[in-house]
Structures are given as structure tokens and as C-alpha cells.
Design an enzyme around this catalytic site. Structure first.
Site, PDB file in Angstrom:
ATOM      1  N   LYS A  11       0.806  -0.940  -0.324  1.00  0.00           N
ATOM      2  CA  LYS A  11      -0.118  -0.451  -0.051  1.00  0.00           C
ATOM      3  C   LYS A  11       0.802   1.309   0.026  1.00  0.00           C
ATOM      4  O   LYS A  11       2.187   0.822   0.624  1.00  0.00           O
ATOM      5  CB  LYS A  11      -1.068   0.284   1.743  1.00  0.00           C
ATOM      6  CG  LYS A  11      -0.442   0.358   2.937  1.00  0.00           C
ATOM      7  CD  LYS A  11       0.039   1.179   3.534  1.00  0.00           C
ATOM      8  CE  LYS A  11       0.836   1.405   4.466  1.00  0.00           C
ATOM      9  NZ  LYS A  11       1.199   3.097   4.562  1.00  0.00           N
ATOM     10  N   ALA A 102      10.710  -2.622   5.633  1.00  0.00           N
ATOM     11  CA  ALA A 102      10.863  -1.577   6.488  1.00  0.00           C
ATOM     12  C   ALA A 102      11.074  -0.291   5.536  1.00  0.00           C
ATOM     13  O   ALA A 102      11.620   0.284   6.076  1.00  0.00           O
ATOM     14  CB  ALA A 102      11.868  -1.995   7.157  1.00  0.00           C
ATOM     15  N   ALA A 103       9.733  -0.296   5.010  1.00  0.00           N
ATOM     16  CA  ALA A 103       9.330   1.369   3.650  1.00  0.00           C
ATOM     17  C   ALA A 103       8.230   1.940   3.926  1.00  0.00           C
ATOM     18  O   ALA A 103       8.661   2.864   3.265  1.00  0.00           O
ATOM     19  CB  ALA A 103      10.156   0.585   2.208  1.00  0.00           C
ATOM     20  N   GLY A 104       7.326   1.713   4.714  1.00  0.00           N
ATOM     21  CA  GLY A 104       6.310   2.284   3.872  1.00  0.00           C
ATOM     22  C   GLY A 104       4.996   1.983   3.354  1.00  0.00           C
ATOM     23  O   GLY A 104       4.340   2.388   3.041  1.00  0.00           O
ATOM     24  N   MET A 105       5.450   0.895   3.400  1.00  0.00           N
ATOM     25  CA  MET A 105       4.547   0.151   2.434  1.00  0.00           C
ATOM     26  C   MET A 105       3.268  -1.076   3.197  1.00  0.00           C
ATOM     27  O   MET A 105       3.162  -1.975   2.737  1.00  0.00           O
ATOM     28  CB  MET A 105       4.724  -0.462   0.683  1.00  0.00           C
ATOM     29  CG  MET A 105       5.749   0.712  -0.086  1.00  0.00           C
ATOM     30  SD  MET A 105       6.553  -0.231  -1.480  1.00  0.00           S
ATOM     31  CE  MET A 105       4.031  -0.567  -2.004  1.00  0.00           C
ATOM     32  N   ALA A 106       4.210  -1.725   3.857  1.00  0.00           N
ATOM     33  CA  ALA A 106       2.964  -2.126   4.879  1.00  0.00           C
ATOM     34  C   ALA A 106       3.085  -3.776   4.501  1.00  0.00           C
ATOM     35  O   ALA A 106       2.513  -4.372   5.028  1.00  0.00           O
ATOM     36  CB  ALA A 106       1.911  -2.257   5.019  1.00  0.00           C
ATOM     37  N   GLY A 107       5.211  -3.686   4.217  1.00  0.00           N
ATOM     38  CA  GLY A 107       4.929  -5.561   3.195  1.00  0.00           C
ATOM     39  C   GLY A 107       4.159  -6.550   4.373  1.00  0.00           C
ATOM     40  O   GLY A 107       3.553  -7.402   3.814  1.00  0.00           O
ATOM     41  N   SER A 109       2.510  -6.742   7.163  1.00  0.00           N
ATOM     42  CA  SER A 109       1.189  -6.879   7.432  1.00  0.00           C
ATOM     43  C   SER A 109       0.229  -7.615   6.339  1.00  0.00           C
ATOM     44  O   SER A 109      -0.601  -8.226   6.351  1.00  0.00           O
ATOM     45  CB  SER A 109       0.986  -4.532   7.316  1.00  0.00           C
ATOM     46  OG  SER A 109       1.633  -4.421   8.589  1.00  0.00           O
ATOM     47  N   ASP A 142      -2.070  -1.289  10.480  1.00  0.00           N
ATOM     48  CA  ASP A 142      -2.340  -1.775   9.009  1.00  0.00           C
ATOM     49  C   ASP A 142      -2.888  -3.158   8.918  1.00  0.00           C
ATOM     50  O   ASP A 142      -3.618  -2.726   8.062  1.00  0.00           O
ATOM     51  CB  ASP A 142      -1.195  -1.895   8.299  1.00  0.00           C
ATOM     52  CG  ASP A 142      -0.532   0.047   8.431  1.00  0.00           C
ATOM     53  OD1 ASP A 142      -2.080   0.600   8.651  1.00  0.00           O
ATOM     54  OD2 ASP A 142      -0.037  -0.178   7.983  1.00  0.00           O
TER      55      ASP A 142
HETATM   56  P1  ATP Z   1       4.453  -0.069   8.083  1.00  0.00           P
HETATM   57  O1  ATP Z   1       4.645   0.175   6.421  1.00  0.00           O
HETATM   58  O2  ATP Z   1       3.661  -1.239   8.840  1.00  0.00           O
HETATM   59  O3  ATP Z   1       5.163   0.595   8.887  1.00  0.00           O
HETATM   60  P2  ATP Z   1       6.714  -1.122   6.984  1.00  0.00           P
HETATM   61  O4  ATP Z   1       6.982  -1.335   4.973  1.00  0.00           O
HETATM   62  O5  ATP Z   1       7.856  -0.329   7.058  1.00  0.00           O
HETATM   63  O6  ATP Z   1       5.666  -1.619   7.135  1.00  0.00           O
HETATM   64  P3  ATP Z   1       7.457  -4.119   7.612  1.00  0.00           P
HETATM   65  O7  ATP Z   1       8.377  -4.294   6.168  1.00  0.00           O
HETATM   66  O8  ATP Z   1       6.371  -4.930   7.022  1.00  0.00           O
HETATM   67  O9  ATP Z   1       7.468  -2.403   7.700  1.00  0.00           O
HETATM   68  O10 ATP Z   1       8.484  -4.559   7.691  1.00  0.00           O
HETATM   69  C1  ATP Z   1       9.442  -4.313   8.930  1.00  0.00           C
HETATM   70  C2  ATP Z   1       9.635  -5.537   9.722  1.00  0.00           C
HETATM   71  O11 ATP Z   1       8.540  -6.145  10.165  1.00  0.00           O
HETATM   72  C3  ATP Z   1      11.105  -5.917   8.742  1.00  0.00           C
HETATM   73  O12 ATP Z   1      12.324  -5.383  10.064  1.00  0.00           O
HETATM   74  C4  ATP Z   1      11.307  -7.539   9.473  1.00  0.00           C
HETATM   75  O13 ATP Z   1      12.092  -7.933  10.571  1.00  0.00           O
HETATM   76  C5  ATP Z   1       8.699  -8.042  10.232  1.00  0.00           C
HETATM   77  N1  ATP Z   1       9.096  -8.505   9.234  1.00  0.00           N
HETATM   78  C6  ATP Z   1       8.408  -9.822  10.268  1.00  0.00           C
HETATM   79  N2  ATP Z   1       7.438 -10.837   9.136  1.00  0.00           N
HETATM   80  C7  ATP Z   1       7.704  -9.450   7.762  1.00  0.00           C
HETATM   81  C8  ATP Z   1       7.299  -9.831   6.311  1.00  0.00           C
HETATM   82  N3  ATP Z   1       6.491 -11.596   6.285  1.00  0.00           N
HETATM   83  N4  ATP Z   1       7.489  -9.384   5.985  1.00  0.00           N
HETATM   84  C9  ATP Z   1       8.457  -8.142   5.857  1.00  0.00           C
HETATM   85  N5  ATP Z   1       8.770  -8.456   7.118  1.00  0.00           N
HETATM   86  C10 ATP Z   1       8.410  -8.785   8.109  1.00  0.00           C
END
Ligand code: ATP
Length: 297
Positions: A11, A102-107, A109, A142
């Protein structure tokens, strides 16, 4: 059913506002969420019943640095449902990650939401979307949105969702710089009472409902940029480069560091994508569209 494959869409936030910090430390937000075509591919395989009253979840992923134990959100999702419904099976979950981590794209989640839906289907649990969302929110704010997908207004701590009309058609370029931004750092340093502006979220909703791409693009806004752009000038550089390359507008997604650009023309977007691909401050660049959970990618 012993095997299934699902797409876990990432997202972006077309708008992100923070209203206040609550006494319990959570921030009350108001955001416009939008799925993108870019997805992680999730496969679930069922090897059959275990001999004893336990379950086994094995996680495999193409990224070596991701946890494959109970820290992985996909594991947590499967374990939650297998425990609740006494599913004593051995399963394997394969995650092919495309969404920047960990990029702000809720991967994470998105993967979690996809596994909740997948286990529900594979074992015929017949949980409704709302019942899955109630369980999902205990694993992350999220996750209810990721279960729902599409275009939505998200309020509260991100758990109160109102579906909106699909975002007007456009091309989206996602660019993740070679920096790591901690979500915690961003929220800790956000001065909620001194925000210089608030995005016009109601105006954006009107534009989306009127299928007005330019009205929507004009109202992109993310208050978290007040922290990240100061700390990491590269974020502003990428936004400016996106505009130079023909984006109608550009914004950071979530707490960053992914920046996206919205384009109204396919050829312009493709050329911008090629130009950004060669820029060494970027780690990942993708061209996609508003996925809305469909199966085009
Ligand atoms: P948000 O947009 O919700 O802040 P995000 O993009 O910042 O999410 P994610 O990519 O969801 O962050 O990952 C954050 C942390 O969650 C990572 O450092 C990773 O170690 C841990 N994690 C646990 N399970 C997963 C997964 N299936 N995919 C990605 N990261 C995961």
C-alpha cells in the site's frame, strides 16, 4: 485443499495526517490508504495432520535477512488461527518478497493479511472479512486495511476503516532510497502540536469520489515528512526528481523512506522509471498502478 497461492499487495498513503498523541502513546491518525499492484507472492502448502496435538509452520523466503521463525508476521497469522481452531497440521508458507521491507508500504502486514485469508480458505473456517479483521488488528494496526485492500479512509490508530471509490486510473512509480528509517524514530520526533500544515483529507475524498485524478494528486500530503525530510534530505531530492521527470505529484509513503510519484501518462511514467532505475541513491524502483487487490500483476 492442500495448496494455495495468494497475492499480498503493498500500500501507499495518498494522505497521512496525525491528529494527536493519545495518553496510551498511540497516535491518532487520519489517512487515505491505497493498494498498489506490486505484491508479495504467498504460497501455503498443507502436508497433512500431525501425529500429536501440535501444529508445525515452516517459513521460506527469498530474502535471507527476514525472520523465518515466530517473529515473521506470516507465521504469527497462521499460528493464531491454527491455535484457535485446533488445526493440528504441518504447513509450509513460501514468501516471495517484492514489496520493499521496512519501507512504509506495509509489506509485513500484507503478508500477514494474506496468510489469515489463506488459512481461512484452506481449512474452511468460514470466518467473515470482519472476523478476520478483528483478529488481524491484534497483530498490527495496518492489518485490517490489508485484509480489505483497495482505497480506504483509515482513522483511529489505523483500525477504523471506511471504503472509498477506487482511486482514479494512473501510473505509480515507487522508489526506495538506500537508507533505513525507523518508524519509531519518526513518530518519536514528530511534533504533533507544531505541525506546519494538515493535508486536506476531506478534499481528497471528494476528488476520489468524483474520479478527479488531478484534484486528488494536488492534495497529496504526509505530515511525517516534517521529520524524515529534515533528517534524510534524499527524500526531498527523490520527490523533486519525480516531478522533473513528469510526475503530476510525489509524496513519501507512511513513515518512509519509499517515495511514490503519480503519473497520468504511460510513456512518461516508463521513461521516468528508466531514468530512476539508473540513480545510485535508490535501492528499489518499481512501476505499478492502484492495485485494488486485483490480479493484474
Ligand atoms: P509499515 O508501512 O506498516 O510501517 P513497513 O513497510 O515499515 O511497514 P515491513 O516491511 O512490514 O515494514 O517490515 C518491518 C519489519 O517487520 C522488518 O524489519 C521485518 O524484520 C519484520 N517482518 C516480520 N515479518 C515480515 C514479513 N513477512 N515481511 C516483511 N517484514 C517482516
Amino acid at each position: 485443499m492442500n495448496y494455495l497461492k495468494i497475492r499480498a499487495h503493498g500500500k501507499i498513503n495518498l494522505a497521512l495526517d496525525v491528529l494527536r498523541k493519545r495518553e496510551d502513546g498511540y497516535h491518532e491518525v487520519r489517512m487515505i490508504m491505497q493498494s498498489v499492484g506490486l505484491y508479495d507472492s504467498i504460497e501455503i502448502q498443507n502436508f497433512g495432520r500431525m501425529q500429536d496435538n501440535t501444529y508445525k509452520i515452516e517459513i521460506e523466503t527469498n530474502l535471507r535477512f527476514l525472520p523465518t521463525n515466530e517473529k515473521n508476521l506470516a507465521y504469527k497469522a497462521a499460528a493464531m488461527l491454527m491455535e484457535e481452531f485446533g488445526l493440528n497440521y504441518s504447513i509450509k508458507i513460501r514468501i516471495k518478497k517484492m514489496i520493499p521491507v521496512a519501507a512504509g508500504m506495509a509489506g509485513g502486514s500484507a503478508d500477514c493479511a494474506a496468510v489469515l485469508k489463506g488459512i481461512n480458505k484452506m481449512f474452511g473456517l468460514r470466518l467473515t472479512q470482519e472476523e478476520l479483521m478483528d483478529r488481524g488488528v491484534t497483530l498490527g494496526a495496518d492489518i485490517p486495511y490489508c485484509i480489505m485492500g483497495g482505497t480506504a479512509l483509515s482513522e483511529g490508530i489505523g483500525d477504523i476503516l471506511t471504503p472509498l471509490s477506487p482511486m482514479p486510473d494512473c501510473y505509480i512509480i515507487l522508489a526506495k532510497p538506500r537508507i533505513n528509517v525507523s518508524t519509531k524514530f519518526v513518530y518519536t520526533n514528530l511534533q504533533v502540536d507544531k505541525l506546519p500544515y494538515h493535508p486536506d483529507i476531506d478534499g481528497m475524498i471528494e476528488a476520489i469520489e468524483a474520479n478527479d485524478f488531478y484534484g486528488m494528486a494536488d492534495k497529496l500530503g504526509n505530515v511525517l515528512e516534517t521529520v524524515t525530510e529534515t533528517e534524510y534530505p534524499v527524500i526531498n531530492q527523490i520527490k523533486r526528481r519525480m516531478i522533473e521527470l513528469g510526475a503530476v505529484n510525489s509524496l513519501m509513503s507512511g513513515s518512509g523512506p519509499t517515495v511514490f510519484g503519480l503519473f497520468d501518462n504511460r510513456e512518461v511514467a516508463k521513461e521516468a522509471y528508466s531514468a530512476l532505475k539508473g540513480w545510485d541513491c535508490l535501492r528499489q524502483v518499481y512501476i505499478t498502478d492502484g492495485g485494488n487487490g486485483d490480479e493484474r500483476y
